[in-house]
Design an enzyme around this catalytic site. Structure first.
Site, mmCIF file in Angstrom:
data_model
loop_
_atom_site.group_PDB
_atom_site.id
_atom_site.type_symbol
_atom_site.label_atom_id
_atom_site.label_comp_id
_atom_site.label_asym_id
_atom_site.label_seq_id
_atom_site.Cartn_x
_atom_site.Cartn_y
_atom_site.Cartn_z
ATOM 1 N N LYS A 118 -45.039 -5.266 -29.226
ATOM 2 C CA LYS A 118 -45.828 -6.304 -30.300
ATOM 3 C C LYS A 118 -47.425 -5.440 -30.935
ATOM 4 O O LYS A 118 -47.724 -5.512 -31.434
ATOM 5 C CB LYS A 118 -45.375 -7.798 -29.822
ATOM 6 N N LYS A 199 -33.035 -4.230 -30.032
ATOM 7 C CA LYS A 199 -32.804 -5.429 -29.875
ATOM 8 C C LYS A 199 -32.877 -5.900 -31.518
ATOM 9 O O LYS A 199 -33.853 -5.970 -32.016
ATOM 10 C CB LYS A 199 -33.796 -5.951 -29.119
ATOM 11 N N LYS A 202 -36.041 -11.824 -34.839
ATOM 12 C CA LYS A 202 -36.227 -12.626 -35.889
ATOM 13 C C LYS A 202 -37.216 -11.861 -37.343
ATOM 14 O O LYS A 202 -37.106 -11.621 -38.024
ATOM 15 C CB LYS A 202 -36.965 -13.698 -35.542
HETATM 16 N N1 AQP Z 1 -30.771 -9.804 -29.321
HETATM 17 C C1 AQP Z 1 -30.987 -10.953 -28.487
HETATM 18 N N2 AQP Z 1 -30.158 -10.773 -27.560
HETATM 19 C C2 AQP Z 1 -29.734 -11.811 -27.147
HETATM 20 N N3 AQP Z 1 -30.687 -13.220 -26.270
HETATM 21 C C3 AQP Z 1 -31.634 -12.882 -27.249
HETATM 22 N N4 AQP Z 1 -33.022 -13.255 -27.434
HETATM 23 C C4 AQP Z 1 -34.100 -12.685 -28.755
HETATM 24 N N5 AQP Z 1 -33.322 -12.185 -28.996
HETATM 25 C C5 AQP Z 1 -32.294 -11.349 -28.294
HETATM 26 C C6 AQP Z 1 -33.419 -14.294 -26.356
HETATM 27 O O1 AQP Z 1 -33.641 -15.654 -27.175
HETATM 28 C C7 AQP Z 1 -34.803 -16.270 -27.070
HETATM 29 C C8 AQP Z 1 -35.123 -17.145 -27.964
HETATM 30 O O2 AQP Z 1 -36.274 -15.947 -27.862
HETATM 31 P P1 AQP Z 1 -37.867 -16.159 -28.279
HETATM 32 O O3 AQP Z 1 -37.981 -16.934 -29.704
HETATM 33 O O4 AQP Z 1 -38.316 -16.650 -27.159
HETATM 34 O O5 AQP Z 1 -38.502 -14.980 -28.496
HETATM 35 P P2 AQP Z 1 -38.008 -13.275 -28.297
HETATM 36 O O6 AQP Z 1 -37.253 -13.724 -27.025
HETATM 37 O O7 AQP Z 1 -38.898 -12.405 -28.432
HETATM 38 O O8 AQP Z 1 -36.751 -13.111 -29.770
HETATM 39 P P3 AQP Z 1 -37.097 -11.840 -30.824
HETATM 40 O O9 AQP Z 1 -35.615 -13.019 -31.919
HETATM 41 O O10 AQP Z 1 -37.242 -11.518 -30.624
HETATM 42 O O11 AQP Z 1 -38.191 -13.429 -31.825
HETATM 43 P P4 AQP Z 1 -39.377 -12.293 -32.371
HETATM 44 O O12 AQP Z 1 -39.048 -11.408 -33.358
HETATM 45 O O13 AQP Z 1 -40.827 -13.087 -32.556
HETATM 46 O O14 AQP Z 1 -39.620 -11.704 -30.876
HETATM 47 C C9 AQP Z 1 -34.804 -15.824 -25.527
HETATM 48 O O15 AQP Z 1 -34.231 -16.892 -24.578
HETATM 49 C C10 AQP Z 1 -34.598 -14.586 -25.870
HETATM 50 O O16 AQP Z 1 -34.487 -14.073 -24.367
#
Ligand code: AQP
Length: 333
Positions: A118, A199, A202
């Site tokens: 990030k 991955k 969001k």
């Molecule tokens: N691609 C994924 N596959 C499986 N699990 C996922 N999670 C996120 N992306 C995937 C799981 O969703 C939960 C919530 O995620 P988060 O909001 O805590 O942040 P993150 O893991 O960083 O998810 P994002 O979607 O990638 O958000 P951004 O873009 O803001 O960084 C967690 O349990 C995560 O493991």
């Protein structure tokens, strides 16, 4: 006899309101939040303080926070069974985070791969992004959580939370429960449909590669049908050699409760696999979208759920924070 057999476990997990919820969030974590409610004592949190670690627009954050809380109720988080709340409405999180920052070392925070990804080569990287895992540890430890259902991308942060709890207990005496990660066997890491080596996220700028839970079903089906697949026509579950096809098999498997390896044997071509995967995901999101539409028409209901949840969370968090404060030598308030 093991005294923990039959005991109710405490479950905690959180999600950041950084963008609209993806299919990855749902399959990797959120649906396990729902199923945990059957047996366990669950707390679920919209971790809005974590969303401040990256540049954001305040009005958008407010809207995303409310949307996310509404989605959580729409997928089946039952506020009468579980505690659903906003992190920023329970100030104990920020206070325990300081104790965790003073327990973590700069070296171990520097090793966090999510920080490196990030931070990238951005000109401005907040100190909060660096200390994020200490806040996440505080989120979990405040509730004496036994299990934390998360996707595979959070494995390293969870491991750090365990290390910090263990170190704190060792230095200051037994204070925190050391939590276990609950990572699903299938779809623990859902990949981007256009770049299956990355991955699904969001905040990723990949409109065709990311499926959103609240997206128009026709658009979802189109994205899945146009997903990038691999060279060679064989359908095989092999995430290393065939990341695109394996991602579709994992999504279909998770959506229908089947083993991706077994599913692979049923297909000879990519086309029918994509068609079945698209249908399964559309069926999965349909009832969620219907429930979301109902709830969104009355935002007062979700606001009331969050307010009730914050009250319940504070009642649990307060004594744990006091325990940690006393352990490190802070005088009572
Ligand atoms: N691609 C994924 N596959 C499986 N699990 C996922 N999670 C996120 N992306 C995937 C799981 O969703 C939960 C919530 O995620 P988060 O909001 O805590 O942040 P993150 O893991 O960083 O998810 P994002 O979607 O990638 O958000 P951004 O873009 O803001 O960084 C967690 O349990 C995560 O493991």
């Amino acid at each position: 006899m093991d005294p923990t057999i039959g005991a109710v476990a405490r479950v905690f997990s959180g999600i950041k309101p950084t963008g609209p919820v993806t299919l990855g969030n749902y399959l990797g974590a959120l649906r396990n939040w729902v199923s945990a409610q059957a047996d366990d004592d669950c707390l679920y949190c919209v971790v809005d303080l974590h969303a401040l670690t990256v540049p954001h627009d305040p009005a958008e954050l407010r809207a995303l926070t409310l949307e996310l809380a509404t989605v959580l109720v729409a997928i089946g988080i039952d506020p009468d069974r579980s505690t659903l709340f906003l992190q920023s409405q329970v100030h104990e999180h920020a206070e325990l985070a300081w104790l965790m920052e003073c327990t973590a070392s700069v070296g171990e925070l520097r090793r966090m791969t999510q920080f490196k990804e990030k931070a990238g080569d951005h000109e401005f990287v907040s100190a909060g992004l660096f200390t994020y895992p200490a806040l996440m540890a505080a989120d979990i430890l405040l509730y004496d959580a036994d299990r934390v259902p998360v996707g595979d991308d959070q494995r390293q942060h969870l491991e750090l939370a365990r290390d910090l709890a263990t170190r704190f207990n060792h230095r200051f005496g037994p204070t925190f429960t050391v939590p276990e990660a609950g990572i699903p066997a299938v779809a623990a890491r859902v990949m981007d449909l256009q770049d299956p080596t990355r991955k699904m996220s969001k905040t990723e700028e990949s409109p065709q590669g990311v499926v959103l839970l609240l997206e128009d079903p026709a658009a979802i089906a189109r994205k899945i049908r146009r997903a990038v697949t691999d060279t060679g026509a064989e359908v095989r579950y092999d995430p290393e050699a065939k990341p695109g096809v394996s991602n579709l098999l994992a999504i279909l498997g998770a959506a229908t409760g089947q083993d991706p390896c077994v599913l692979a044997g049923k297909y000879e071509q990519y086309g029918p696999l994509k068609a079945d995967c698209a249908d399964a995901v559309v069926e999965l999101v349909r009832p969620i979208q219907a429930r979301y539409a109902e709830l969104a028409s009355d935002p007062g209901t979700v606001a009331e759920i969050l307010s009730r949840g914050a009250g319940k969370a504070r009642a649990l968090a307060g004594p744990v924070l006091d325990r940690a404060r006393a352990a490190v030598g802070l005088l009572p308030r």
